[in-house]
Design a protein around this motif. Structure first.
Motif, short mmCIF file in Angstrom:
data_model
loop_
_atom_site.label_atom_id
_atom_site.label_comp_id
_atom_site.label_asym_id
_atom_site.label_seq_id
_atom_site.Cartn_x
_atom_site.Cartn_y
_atom_site.Cartn_z
N LEU A 20 24.78 -1.34 79.78
CA LEU A 20 25.26 -0.73 81.02
C LEU A 20 25.59 0.74 80.80
O LEU A 20 25.26 1.59 81.63
CB LEU A 20 26.49 -1.48 81.52
CG LEU A 20 27.02 -1.06 82.87
CD1 LEU A 20 25.98 -1.27 83.96
CD2 LEU A 20 28.29 -1.83 83.20
N ASP A 21 26.20 1.07 79.68
CA ASP A 21 26.51 2.46 79.35
C ASP A 21 25.23 3.29 79.24
O ASP A 21 25.16 4.41 79.75
CB ASP A 21 27.31 2.52 78.05
CG ASP A 21 27.80 3.92 77.76
OD1 ASP A 21 28.36 4.55 78.68
OD2 ASP A 21 27.64 4.37 76.61
N LEU A 23 22.35 2.68 80.70
CA LEU A 23 21.71 2.80 82.01
C LEU A 23 22.44 3.76 82.95
O LEU A 23 21.84 4.23 83.92
CB LEU A 23 21.60 1.42 82.66
CG LEU A 23 20.66 0.44 81.99
CD1 LEU A 23 20.75 -0.93 82.66
CD2 LEU A 23 19.23 0.95 82.04
N THR A 24 23.69 4.05 82.69
CA THR A 24 24.44 4.95 83.57
C THR A 24 24.50 6.38 83.03
O THR A 24 25.15 7.23 83.65
CB THR A 24 25.87 4.42 83.78
OG1 THR A 24 26.52 4.30 82.52
CG2 THR A 24 25.86 3.08 84.51
N GLN A 25 23.82 6.67 81.94
CA GLN A 25 23.81 8.02 81.38
C GLN A 25 22.82 8.90 82.13
O GLN A 25 21.77 8.43 82.59
CB GLN A 25 23.41 7.99 79.90
CG GLN A 25 24.40 7.29 79.02
CD GLN A 25 25.75 7.96 79.02
OE1 GLN A 25 25.85 9.17 78.88
NE2 GLN A 25 26.79 7.18 79.21
N PRO A 26 23.11 10.20 82.26
CA PRO A 26 22.15 11.13 82.86
C PRO A 26 20.88 11.19 82.01
O PRO A 26 20.92 10.93 80.80
CB PRO A 26 22.87 12.47 82.84
CG PRO A 26 24.26 12.21 82.42
CD PRO A 26 24.35 10.84 81.86
N THR A 39 21.40 14.82 87.24
CA THR A 39 22.14 13.64 87.66
C THR A 39 22.10 13.56 89.18
O THR A 39 21.95 14.56 89.86
CB THR A 39 23.60 13.69 87.19
OG1 THR A 39 24.22 14.86 87.75
CG2 THR A 39 23.70 13.71 85.69
#
Length: 40
Positions: A20-21, A23-26, A39
């Protein structure tokens, strides 16, 4: 990919949080300079 995500979600909560971390990174779009972060 999808099966790995399902397994992480069901059986490995720490691994799921890492996914999850990630996949949520720019990310840089294809063809953009590596130092330019986009972003939304």
């Amino acid at each position: 990919g999808a099966q790995h995500l399902v397994d992480a979600l069901r059986w490995k909560p720490k691994q799921f949080m890492a996914v999850l971390d990630l996949l949520t990174q720019p990310f840089c779009p294809p063809g953009a300079p590596l130092d330019e972060v986009v972003t939304y």
